[in-house]
Scaffold this motif. Structure first.
Motif, PDB file in Angstrom:
ATOM      1  N   LEU A  92      19.186   4.058   3.816  1.00  0.00           N
ATOM      2  CA  LEU A  92      19.116   4.957   2.410  1.00  0.00           C
ATOM      3  C   LEU A  92      18.440   4.193   1.509  1.00  0.00           C
ATOM      4  CD1 LEU A  92      20.111   7.909   2.887  1.00  0.00           C
ATOM      5  CD2 LEU A  92      21.783   7.384   0.976  1.00  0.00           C
ATOM      6  N   ALA A  93      18.926   3.106   1.214  1.00  0.00           N
ATOM      7  CA  ALA A  93      18.402   2.010   0.212  1.00  0.00           C
ATOM      8  C   ALA A  93      16.874   1.766   0.340  1.00  0.00           C
ATOM      9  CB  ALA A  93      19.444   0.661   0.060  1.00  0.00           C
ATOM     10  N   ALA A  94      16.676   1.586   1.637  1.00  0.00           N
ATOM     11  CA  ALA A  94      15.158   1.100   2.088  1.00  0.00           C
ATOM     12  C   ALA A  94      14.297   2.513   1.818  1.00  0.00           C
ATOM     13  CB  ALA A  94      15.425   0.960   3.448  1.00  0.00           C
ATOM     14  N   ALA A  95      14.966   3.731   1.824  1.00  0.00           N
ATOM     15  CA  ALA A  95      14.279   4.988   1.647  1.00  0.00           C
ATOM     16  C   ALA A  95      13.682   5.028   0.145  1.00  0.00           C
ATOM     17  CB  ALA A  95      14.886   6.172   2.243  1.00  0.00           C
ATOM     18  N   ARG A  96      14.813   4.664  -0.679  1.00  0.00           N
ATOM     19  CA  ARG A  96      14.610   4.632  -1.882  1.00  0.00           C
ATOM     20  C   ARG A  96      13.645   3.671  -2.458  1.00  0.00           C
ATOM     21  NH1 ARG A  96      20.105   5.851  -3.172  1.00  0.00           N
ATOM     22  NH2 ARG A  96      20.647   3.738  -2.788  1.00  0.00           N
ATOM     23  N   LEU A  97      13.709   2.150  -1.833  1.00  0.00           N
ATOM     24  CA  LEU A  97      13.001   1.442  -2.030  1.00  0.00           C
ATOM     25  C   LEU A  97      11.262   1.590  -1.888  1.00  0.00           C
ATOM     26  CD1 LEU A  97      14.837  -1.765  -0.952  1.00  0.00           C
ATOM     27  CD2 LEU A  97      13.890  -1.224  -3.287  1.00  0.00           C
ATOM     28  N   GLY A  98      11.232   2.668  -0.699  1.00  0.00           N
ATOM     29  CA  GLY A  98       9.941   3.127  -0.179  1.00  0.00           C
ATOM     30  C   GLY A  98       9.200   3.803  -1.411  1.00  0.00           C
ATOM     31  N   VAL A  99      10.191   4.628  -1.974  1.00  0.00           N
ATOM     32  CA  VAL A  99       9.544   5.573  -3.165  1.00  0.00           C
ATOM     33  C   VAL A  99       9.241   4.689  -4.235  1.00  0.00           C
ATOM     34  CG1 VAL A  99      10.241   7.507  -4.750  1.00  0.00           C
ATOM     35  CG2 VAL A  99      11.312   7.648  -2.425  1.00  0.00           C
ATOM     36  N   ARG A 100       9.867   3.619  -4.629  1.00  0.00           N
ATOM     37  CA  ARG A 100       9.900   2.787  -5.535  1.00  0.00           C
ATOM     38  C   ARG A 100       8.111   2.064  -5.209  1.00  0.00           C
ATOM     39  NH1 ARG A 100      13.407  -0.881  -7.657  1.00  0.00           N
ATOM     40  NH2 ARG A 100      11.859  -2.624  -7.590  1.00  0.00           N
ATOM     41  N   ARG A 101       8.243   1.630  -3.822  1.00  0.00           N
ATOM     42  CA  ARG A 101       6.891   1.214  -3.537  1.00  0.00           C
ATOM     43  C   ARG A 101       5.798   2.155  -3.602  1.00  0.00           C
ATOM     44  NH1 ARG A 101       5.642  -3.014   0.157  1.00  0.00           N
ATOM     45  NH2 ARG A 101       3.419  -2.701   0.938  1.00  0.00           N
ATOM     46  N   GLY A 102       6.029   3.525  -3.350  1.00  0.00           N
ATOM     47  CA  GLY A 102       4.898   4.311  -3.496  1.00  0.00           C
ATOM     48  C   GLY A 102       4.692   4.354  -5.126  1.00  0.00           C
ATOM     49  N   TRP A 103       5.606   4.555  -5.971  1.00  0.00           N
ATOM     50  CA  TRP A 103       5.114   4.367  -7.510  1.00  0.00           C
ATOM     51  C   TRP A 103       4.383   3.239  -7.832  1.00  0.00           C
ATOM     52  CZ3 TRP A 103       4.916   8.261 -10.184  1.00  0.00           C
ATOM     53  CH2 TRP A 103       5.835   9.539 -10.055  1.00  0.00           C
ATOM     54  N   LEU A 119       2.800  -6.094   9.235  1.00  0.00           N
ATOM     55  CA  LEU A 119       3.698  -7.064  10.006  1.00  0.00           C
ATOM     56  C   LEU A 119       4.626  -7.634   8.934  1.00  0.00           C
ATOM     57  CD1 LEU A 119       4.457  -8.817  12.622  1.00  0.00           C
ATOM     58  CD2 LEU A 119       2.637 -10.502  11.566  1.00  0.00           C
ATOM     59  N   ARG A 120       4.223  -7.736   7.842  1.00  0.00           N
ATOM     60  CA  ARG A 120       5.163  -8.237   6.445  1.00  0.00           C
ATOM     61  C   ARG A 120       6.267  -7.228   6.469  1.00  0.00           C
ATOM     62  NH1 ARG A 120       3.601 -13.191   4.410  1.00  0.00           N
ATOM     63  NH2 ARG A 120       2.099 -12.511   2.996  1.00  0.00           N
ATOM     64  N   ALA A 121       6.138  -5.981   6.690  1.00  0.00           N
ATOM     65  CA  ALA A 121       7.082  -4.887   6.382  1.00  0.00           C
ATOM     66  C   ALA A 121       8.075  -5.150   7.680  1.00  0.00           C
ATOM     67  CB  ALA A 121       6.436  -3.715   6.309  1.00  0.00           C
ATOM     68  N   LYS A 122       7.487  -5.488   8.822  1.00  0.00           N
ATOM     69  CA  LYS A 122       8.276  -5.450   9.797  1.00  0.00           C
ATOM     70  C   LYS A 122       9.128  -6.673  10.027  1.00  0.00           C
ATOM     71  CE  LYS A 122       7.997  -5.913  14.865  1.00  0.00           C
ATOM     72  NZ  LYS A 122       6.951  -6.112  16.232  1.00  0.00           N
ATOM     73  N   THR A 123       8.786  -7.785   9.326  1.00  0.00           N
ATOM     74  CA  THR A 123       9.762  -9.199   9.024  1.00  0.00           C
ATOM     75  C   THR A 123      11.000  -8.715   8.477  1.00  0.00           C
ATOM     76  OG1 THR A 123       8.640  -9.807   7.185  1.00  0.00           O
ATOM     77  CG2 THR A 123       7.934 -10.364   9.394  1.00  0.00           C
ATOM     78  N   ILE A 124      10.914  -7.563   7.426  1.00  0.00           N
ATOM     79  CA  ILE A 124      11.889  -7.219   6.329  1.00  0.00           C
ATOM     80  C   ILE A 124      12.902  -6.257   6.817  1.00  0.00           C
ATOM     81  CG2 ILE A 124      12.194  -6.180   4.400  1.00  0.00           C
ATOM     82  CD1 ILE A 124       9.820  -8.085   3.583  1.00  0.00           C
ATOM     83  N   PRO A 125      14.399  -6.271   6.788  1.00  0.00           N
ATOM     84  CA  PRO A 125      15.011  -5.344   7.465  1.00  0.00           C
ATOM     85  C   PRO A 125      14.739  -3.919   6.866  1.00  0.00           C
ATOM     86  CG  PRO A 125      16.232  -6.814   5.581  1.00  0.00           C
ATOM     87  CD  PRO A 125      14.880  -7.506   6.035  1.00  0.00           C
ATOM     88  N   HIS A 126      14.356  -3.043   7.589  1.00  0.00           N
ATOM     89  CA  HIS A 126      14.101  -1.593   7.204  1.00  0.00           C
ATOM     90  C   HIS A 126      12.967  -1.679   6.379  1.00  0.00           C
ATOM     91  CE1 HIS A 126      17.697   0.341   8.757  1.00  0.00           C
ATOM     92  NE2 HIS A 126      18.321  -0.394   8.044  1.00  0.00           N
ATOM     93  N   GLY A 127      12.351  -2.672   6.725  1.00  0.00           N
ATOM     94  CA  GLY A 127      11.081  -2.891   5.782  1.00  0.00           C
ATOM     95  C   GLY A 127       9.998  -1.636   6.205  1.00  0.00           C
ATOM     96  N   MET A 128       9.822  -1.378   7.502  1.00  0.00           N
ATOM     97  CA  MET A 128       8.808  -0.476   8.026  1.00  0.00           C
ATOM     98  C   MET A 128       9.148   1.008   7.465  1.00  0.00           C
ATOM     99  SD  MET A 128       6.406  -0.713   9.984  1.00  0.00           S
ATOM    100  CE  MET A 128       5.305  -1.928  11.058  1.00  0.00           C
ATOM    101  N   THR A 129      10.344   1.275   7.518  1.00  0.00           N
ATOM    102  CA  THR A 129      10.971   2.619   6.618  1.00  0.00           C
ATOM    103  C   THR A 129      10.227   2.609   5.338  1.00  0.00           C
ATOM    104  OG1 THR A 129      13.160   2.324   7.981  1.00  0.00           O
ATOM    105  CG2 THR A 129      12.834   4.105   6.168  1.00  0.00           C
ATOM    106  N   GLY A 130      10.619   1.413   4.370  1.00  0.00           N
ATOM    107  CA  GLY A 130      10.233   1.414   3.239  1.00  0.00           C
ATOM    108  C   GLY A 130       8.516   1.534   3.064  1.00  0.00           C
TER     109      GLY A 130
END
Lengths: 283, 332
Positions: free
Chosen positions: A5-16, A93-104
């Motif tokens: 869930l935290a990663a999903a929120r971070l994804g929204v942040r990333r989008g912004w 790949l960078r996202a993949k090395t991070i926990p839940h990075g792909m989701t984000g």
């Protein structure tokens, strides 16, 4: 689950963050503005032409259809292209090395793409209100329809875009996508009523979300009388909902499988191999 | 460095000198690889590799191109499936490592042009925040972003866009991204390629700090033997999909060549002589000539000599078995 869930929120942040970067990078902003301006300009020339069989301005009708096209085109071809590029340059790949990075990462991309789409739809519409006559925006129903078509349109096209972006082997081959999408635009009744095409092309056009996005936008923003030039002389809201929901379902079913498969393959050596190929071509 | 840290360093250094023994507590074994095999079609890229790494240990993996270094690392990172063998990384099989496991690893990638529009600080803060749910007692994640930026020497570039960084600065950023989650295990692939000497020195200091203060286990691949010697507690040499040597730089060179080179001058004349037992040779030399010996120098084989000899030997070995037995320094 909490971390997801935290990663999903971070994804929204990333989008912004990426949206803000786009709107503060002159070249990015120019691409968004110019592509919108080109359509508005072309439609201005068509202002005095009439939709066949009616006295309504062809320019206005097309401008509204283009709003729908924007959603489909950006949601599928542009998102797919960006994914292919960022797979090549190692962002994924960078996202993949991070926990839940792909989701984000993926949520971020959806947010950024949606943001660009909303900006260009609203921008084009507001410009259109000043320059074009006949837009039927005076009642709440218009905006309600606009909102659900837009939302469902994004839901239908973004997952498909992500899937397409994962399937193309390189950014260069993904460059074919806008070309293919343009072909689809031609048979989706965006620039000319689909009823003037041969029957079999009409069927192909109606299989894809692009036609329904255009139809949905027209149903929201054009006077009710113009439904008479559509297939079945109706805005076919139920069918629009059905087809777009169907594509949403297909996209949501395919995307996790295809994206997971794509992500699994990413590693330092695959990115390095791609980089080598690209540099060889460039050199 | 505090006394406590220093003693931790000393004790860890003292431990490895004796080689890993069966009585190393299981919790301290961070990587445990047994008979790892990787086969593509009919080629064995990895042909039965076994090694372990302990907490706080710096392990350098050397070997010619195509020796299987990258494949090994990628299997450990969980980015590649293996054909056979047992692998445990932080107590988990990397093939089934979940996100909580991933949060304990750091991977330093060779970047190219990703995240070009992001500012350094913005990117590190964003990527770091994915680690926040994985904080543990005694290991707060992520690393404080400004501290981290200072640690890799990017403070004055913190607000620069990534695409405006020089090659060396980008590599520093790669390292920062790799360690932003305060990993217990860090993988570095050719970390200092493209570094100037100063950046390299800074980087070496950072690696030592990570290993000593953070008790991070560090696995790095490099072509720079000097770097391996300076950084690594232990060196693994891979050739032809096998480990042909496993030990500290010192152990390797002792094992490889007992012969040293003795140089001296006498009455203005220079002499060079190879000696199997240099200490005795020098003693004899002094006994014979006494005060007239000058400019005495005794040189052991360098790591580079050792490495070249080992790889040559492995490559000329008919089945590669002999050198593997001969030079497996660490007995298990």
């Amino acid at each position: 689950m909490n971390a997801q869930l935290a990663a999903a929120r971070l994804g929204v942040r990333r989008g912004w963050i990426e949206l803000r970067q786009m709107f503060t990078t002159p070249s990015d902003l120019a691409v968004i503005l110019i592509s919108a301006a080109v359509f508005v300009g072309v439609m201005l020339f068509m202002r005095t032409s009439r939709v066949p069989g009616t006295g309504f301005s062809l320019g206005t009708a097309e401008l509204v259809s283009v709003l729908g096209m924007n959603v489909g085109f950006t949601g599928m071809a542009t998102l797919a292209g960006v994914l292919a590029i960022e797979r090549e340059d190692g962002t994924l790949l960078r996202a993949k090395t991070i926990p839940h990075g792909m989701t984000g990462y993926l949520i971020g991309k959806m947010v950024t793409t949606s943001g660009v789409i909303l900006f260009s739809v609203v921008g084009t519409l507001v410009t259109g209100l000043f320059l074009f006559r006949g837009l039927a925006v005076g009642h709440a129903g218009a905006w309600l329809t606009l909102i659900w078509v837009l939302a469902l349109g994004l839901a239908a096209t973004l997952p498909i875009g992500a899937v397409l972006g994962s399937l193309f082997p390189s950014a260069r081959s993904a460059g074919l996508l806008p070309l293919m999408a343009s072909g689809l635009v031609a048979i989706s009744g965006i620039f000319y009523p689909i009823t003037h095409l041969p029957q079999w092309l009409q069927w192909i056009g109606q299989a894809f979300p692009l036609y329904w996005l255009g139809l949905g936008m027209r149903s929201a923003l054009l006077p009710p009388g113009l439904a008479s030039v559509e297939i079945g002389h109706s805005w076919r809201h139920l069918a629009t909902f059905g087809v777009l929901a169907g594509w949403t379902a297909v996209g949501l079913m395919l995307a996790p499988v295809v994206l997971r498969r794509m992500a699994r393959r990413e590693s330092g050596s695959t990115v390095a191999a791609r980089r080598e190929r690209v540099l060889l071509r460039a050199g | 460095m505090s006394v406590l840290n220093l003693s931790a360093v000393l004790s860890s250094r003292a431990l490895w000198a004796t080689g890993p023994s069966p009585d190393v507590p299981a919790a301290d074994v961070v990587i445990d690889v047994r008979d790892l095999r990787m086969r593509y079609g009919r080629t064995d890229v990895l042909d039965g590799i076994s090694f372990t790494a302990r907490r706080g240990e710096v392990l350098a993996v050397l070997g010619p191109n195509g020796a299987g270094k990258t494949t090994t690392i990628e299997i450990l990172e969980g980015f590649r499936m293996r054909s056979a063998g047992r692998v445990s990384v932080l107590g988990v099989d990397p093939a089934h490592g979940g996100e909580a496991w991933r949060a304990r690893l750091g991977v330093v990638l060779q970047s190219w042009r990703d995240h070009a529009k992001w500012q350094v600080r913005e990117l590190l803060a964003h990527l770091g925040s994915y680690y926040a749910p994985y904080s543990e007692p005694g290991r707060r994640r992520p690393w404080d972003v400004d501290e981290l930026i200072a640690a890799v020497g990017l403070t004055e570039h913190a607000h620069k866009k990534v695409r405006r960084l020089s090659g060396g600065q980008r590599r520093r950023l790669d390292v920062a991204i790799g360690i932003v989650g305060r990993p217990e295990l860090l993988f570095l692939d050719e970390p200092t390629a493209g570094f100037d000497p100063e950046a390299r020195r800074d980087f070496h200091d950072l690696v030592h700090r990570l290993a000593d203060q953070e008790e991070a286990t560090i696995v790095l691949t490099t072509h720079d033997l000097d770097e391996a010697e300076r950084l690594a507690d232990r060196i693994l040499i891979l050739a032809g999909g096998r480990i042909i040597a496993d030990g500290s730089a010192d152990e390797l060179s002792h094992r490889m060549s007992t012969q040293a080179e003795v140089r001296w001058s006498r009455d203005g004349q220079r002499f060079v002589h190879p000696a199997d037992e240099p200490t005795r040779f020098v003693r004899d030399l002094f006994r014979q000539y006494g005060e007239s010996i000058e400019d005495l120098e005794v040189r052991r084989a360098s790591l580079e000599d050792t490495y070249m000899a080992l790889v040559r030997q492995a490559e000329s070995g008919a089945d590669g078995d002999a050198p593997a037995r001969l030079f497996s320094v660490v007995a298990r």
